[in-house]
Design a protein around this motif. Structure first.
Motif, short mmCIF file in Angstrom:
data_model
loop_
_atom_site.label_atom_id
_atom_site.label_comp_id
_atom_site.label_asym_id
_atom_site.label_seq_id
_atom_site.Cartn_x
_atom_site.Cartn_y
_atom_site.Cartn_z
N GLU A 24 13.93 -63.92 7.42
CA GLU A 24 15.19 -64.17 7.64
C GLU A 24 16.05 -64.56 6.47
O GLU A 24 15.35 -65.21 5.58
CB GLU A 24 15.37 -65.20 8.67
CG GLU A 24 16.68 -65.75 9.02
CD GLU A 24 17.01 -66.65 10.20
OE1 GLU A 24 18.01 -66.88 10.86
OE2 GLU A 24 15.85 -67.09 10.79
N VAL A 25 17.04 -63.85 6.45
CA VAL A 25 17.96 -64.50 4.90
C VAL A 25 19.43 -64.71 5.57
O VAL A 25 19.87 -63.83 6.54
CB VAL A 25 18.07 -63.36 4.18
CG1 VAL A 25 18.83 -63.57 2.80
CG2 VAL A 25 16.60 -63.00 3.50
N TRP A 26 19.91 -65.75 5.01
CA TRP A 26 21.47 -65.85 5.26
C TRP A 26 22.11 -65.66 3.91
O TRP A 26 21.71 -66.31 2.81
CB TRP A 26 21.72 -67.44 5.82
CG TRP A 26 21.17 -67.88 7.24
CD1 TRP A 26 20.38 -67.02 8.03
CD2 TRP A 26 21.27 -68.89 7.92
NE1 TRP A 26 20.09 -67.53 9.29
CE2 TRP A 26 20.63 -68.86 8.89
CE3 TRP A 26 21.89 -70.08 7.58
CZ2 TRP A 26 20.57 -69.99 9.96
CZ3 TRP A 26 21.85 -71.12 8.46
CH2 TRP A 26 21.33 -71.12 9.61
N VAL A 84 21.03 -55.79 -3.78
CA VAL A 84 19.91 -56.11 -4.35
C VAL A 84 18.99 -57.02 -3.74
O VAL A 84 17.52 -56.82 -3.48
CB VAL A 84 20.23 -56.38 -5.81
CG1 VAL A 84 18.89 -56.75 -6.60
CG2 VAL A 84 20.77 -55.29 -6.63
N LYS A 85 19.29 -58.41 -3.56
CA LYS A 85 18.46 -59.52 -3.03
C LYS A 85 18.11 -59.43 -1.59
O LYS A 85 16.94 -59.35 -1.18
CB LYS A 85 18.97 -60.82 -3.39
CG LYS A 85 19.41 -61.12 -4.89
CD LYS A 85 19.49 -62.54 -5.07
CE LYS A 85 18.38 -63.22 -5.77
NZ LYS A 85 18.89 -64.70 -6.05
N ALA A 86 19.06 -58.96 -0.67
CA ALA A 86 18.56 -58.83 0.71
C ALA A 86 17.51 -57.73 0.79
O ALA A 86 16.50 -57.79 1.38
CB ALA A 86 19.65 -58.58 1.46
N ASN A 105 14.52 -59.36 11.01
CA ASN A 105 13.56 -58.20 11.28
C ASN A 105 13.49 -57.34 10.12
O ASN A 105 14.10 -56.10 9.78
CB ASN A 105 14.15 -57.32 12.49
CG ASN A 105 14.32 -58.11 13.54
OD1 ASN A 105 13.58 -59.04 13.95
ND2 ASN A 105 15.43 -58.07 14.56
N PRO A 106 12.65 -57.53 9.01
CA PRO A 106 12.52 -56.91 7.90
C PRO A 106 11.99 -55.76 7.78
O PRO A 106 10.91 -55.81 8.74
CB PRO A 106 11.99 -57.96 7.17
CG PRO A 106 11.15 -58.90 7.87
CD PRO A 106 12.03 -59.12 8.87
N SER A 107 11.94 -54.83 7.03
CA SER A 107 11.40 -53.55 7.21
C SER A 107 11.60 -52.97 5.69
O SER A 107 12.25 -53.24 5.05
CB SER A 107 11.72 -52.50 8.06
OG SER A 107 13.07 -51.94 7.44
N PRO A 108 10.64 -51.96 5.48
CA PRO A 108 10.74 -51.29 4.05
C PRO A 108 12.02 -50.92 3.60
O PRO A 108 12.46 -50.78 2.47
CB PRO A 108 9.42 -50.43 3.95
CG PRO A 108 8.60 -50.59 5.07
CD PRO A 108 9.53 -51.47 6.17
N ALA A 134 13.80 -58.07 2.07
CA ALA A 134 13.16 -57.33 3.29
C ALA A 134 11.93 -56.41 3.00
O ALA A 134 11.03 -56.51 3.81
CB ALA A 134 14.25 -56.25 3.64
N ARG A 135 11.80 -55.87 1.74
CA ARG A 135 10.56 -55.39 1.57
C ARG A 135 9.36 -56.38 1.31
O ARG A 135 8.25 -55.79 1.21
CB ARG A 135 10.86 -54.62 0.04
CG ARG A 135 11.45 -53.29 0.18
CD ARG A 135 11.76 -52.37 -0.92
NE ARG A 135 12.16 -53.33 -2.33
CZ ARG A 135 13.58 -53.34 -2.53
NH1 ARG A 135 14.33 -52.76 -1.90
NH2 ARG A 135 13.82 -54.01 -3.75
#
Length: 188
Positions: free
Chosen positions: A134-136, A122-124, A150-153, A128-129
């Protein structure tokens, strides 16, 4: 059969609920995709890890970033999550004028023991959206740290797992590494 409609709230409606006392500081909730979601209770290992990370990040990054602990960020008109830590661009008002938004965020960190699946599924994707760079996710059960970049939809296109004995750094500050073992010192 009757289909029940669920009310989706905006951040403005959510914040108004707090202003008028419907939600209080005692309510451990966050707004995710328009839904008010109750957050899990914090255990001692979770609290200890968040405290350790806050100190490590503050000592290493205080001259280049603001370290925000367990406070809200605005990632869309319908999502105001409370990540365990946010590494933010410095601002003279310390975000008293408005919540941090994606362009203000270098990275977000979630510490997970009982919430690992929620943080991953859910959160990651939510982050990204929102184009959070960056998320750890600090998995206290494994123990390991998952790095999402490297976020993407459709989610993050780069996911890496690091374990004790390795090190990692925020991509915004590659010259300031952290030992995984130091972060996970009390994990099983």
């Amino acid at each position: 059969m009757v289909a029940l409609a669920h009310k989706k709230f905006t951040i403005e409606q959510y914040q108004r609920m707090a202003e008028v006392g419907i939600l209080t500081e005692c309510d451990r909730v966050e707004l995710i995709e328009g839904a008010i979601v109750e957050m899990s209770p914090l255990g001692s290992k979770h609290i200890g890890c968040v405290n350790r990370l806050a100190e490590l990040f503050f000592m290493a990054l205080s001259d280049v970033a603001l370290v925000q602990v367990q406070s809200s960020v605005r990632v869309s008109d319908r999502s105001q999550p409370q990540p365990d830590l946010a590494i933010l661009q410095r601002r003279s008002d310390f975000y008293s004028g408005k919540l941090p938004e994606p362009e203000d965020i270098f990275a977000l960190v979630e510490v997970a023991d009982t919430t690992i699946n929620y943080d991953r599924t859910v959160k990651a994707p939510l982050y990204a959206r929102a184009d959070i760079r960056e998320v750890w996710i600090v998995d206290l059960n494994t123990p390991a740290i998952e790095i999402y970049r490297n976020p993407s939809p459709d989610g993050y296109t780069s996911v890496q797992t690091v374990r004790p004995g390795e090190s990692l750094a925020f991509q915004a500050f590659p010259d300031r590494p952290f030992a995984v073992g130091e972060i996970l010192a009390d994990a099983p």
